[in-house]
Scaffold this motif. Sequence first.
Motif, mmCIF file in Angstrom:
data_model
loop_
_atom_site.group_PDB
_atom_site.id
_atom_site.type_symbol
_atom_site.label_atom_id
_atom_site.label_comp_id
_atom_site.label_asym_id
_atom_site.label_seq_id
_atom_site.Cartn_x
_atom_site.Cartn_y
_atom_site.Cartn_z
ATOM 1 N N GLU A 70 0.833 -1.208 0.000
ATOM 2 C CA GLU A 70 0.000 0.000 0.000
ATOM 3 C C GLU A 70 0.867 1.257 0.000
ATOM 4 O OE1 GLU A 70 -2.460 -0.355 3.392
ATOM 5 O OE2 GLU A 70 -3.691 -1.998 2.569
ATOM 6 N N GLN A 71 1.897 1.277 0.851
ATOM 7 C CA GLN A 71 2.755 2.458 0.926
ATOM 8 C C GLN A 71 3.610 2.600 -0.335
ATOM 9 O OE1 GLN A 71 2.249 4.580 3.369
ATOM 10 N NE2 GLN A 71 0.752 3.131 4.194
ATOM 11 N N SER A 74 1.522 4.051 -3.146
ATOM 12 C CA SER A 74 1.274 5.489 -3.009
ATOM 13 C C SER A 74 2.493 6.303 -3.444
ATOM 14 C CB SER A 74 0.910 5.832 -1.563
ATOM 15 O OG SER A 74 -0.334 5.276 -1.221
ATOM 16 N N ASN A 120 -5.316 7.485 1.475
ATOM 17 C CA ASN A 120 -4.743 6.549 2.450
ATOM 18 C C ASN A 120 -5.392 6.700 3.820
ATOM 19 O OD1 ASN A 120 -2.978 5.536 0.543
ATOM 20 N ND2 ASN A 120 -1.300 6.900 1.102
#
Length: 266
Positions: A70-71, A74, A120
């Motif tokens: 996820e990070q 991004s 997020n």
Amino acid sequence: MPDERQRRRSIYLLPNAFTTANLFAGFYAVVQAMNHHFETAAIAIFLAMVFDSMDGRVARLTNTQSAFGEQYDSLADMMSFGLAPALVTYVWAMQGLGRWGWLAAFVYVVGAALRLARFNANIGKVDKQYFQGLPSPAAAALVAGFVWLSVDNKLSLSDGVVPWAAFTLTVYAGVAMVSNAPFYSGKTFALGRSVPFWVMLVVVGVFVFVSSDPPVVLFGLFILYSLSGWVLWLWRVRRARRLGQRMREMGGAASHDGPSGPSQEP
């Protein structure tokens, strides 16, 4: 529970490989813009969109979601859909506008950063069917699509119309990303489920339609998508107003239908 924590901390190769390809395409777009190969730079941003759409779906299909993914996704999106489109359109058309050119590019970059940070922070809190604000890949496609369309049709930058059009489009994309307008996400469409035969015919038709003139068709499609959220937002506002007016009318009718007659004063 320990297995779930281990899964969340793991690094999975397949989805993160697509994320890396997304990041590489964004970086490649910046390099090509520096070399004044703007059509190649715009195409690279569209390729980044393809890779970005695949990493999340692959992770969900293979059950390989992770906090790392996820990070990483991004950060890659910030490069490919934040910095890259702003730098490409600035180097291509907006340098001659002076401070207005780099300010427009900065508005876009800030909008992309805020859009990704809000996304997020709101994971699991918003309706998955709609994005809150224009998604950054669509904003990047709007800006890069205009670059691709203009270069492919050899539009002149000397008359000042195209640079200011790029300025307007870049600022609009940056502002639309931080708006509250709802844009359809497509996440509710499951790739693993069966579909009727006519759906495959529609998919083939879309490929043929896009391949007929990719710059014009893709730019037109993303123009329509970038306006669809505002149309849906206006429709929701009008529906809420009509519902509120109907409730007030019902409340007023109920107050008039109460018992009437002479007052019983002591």
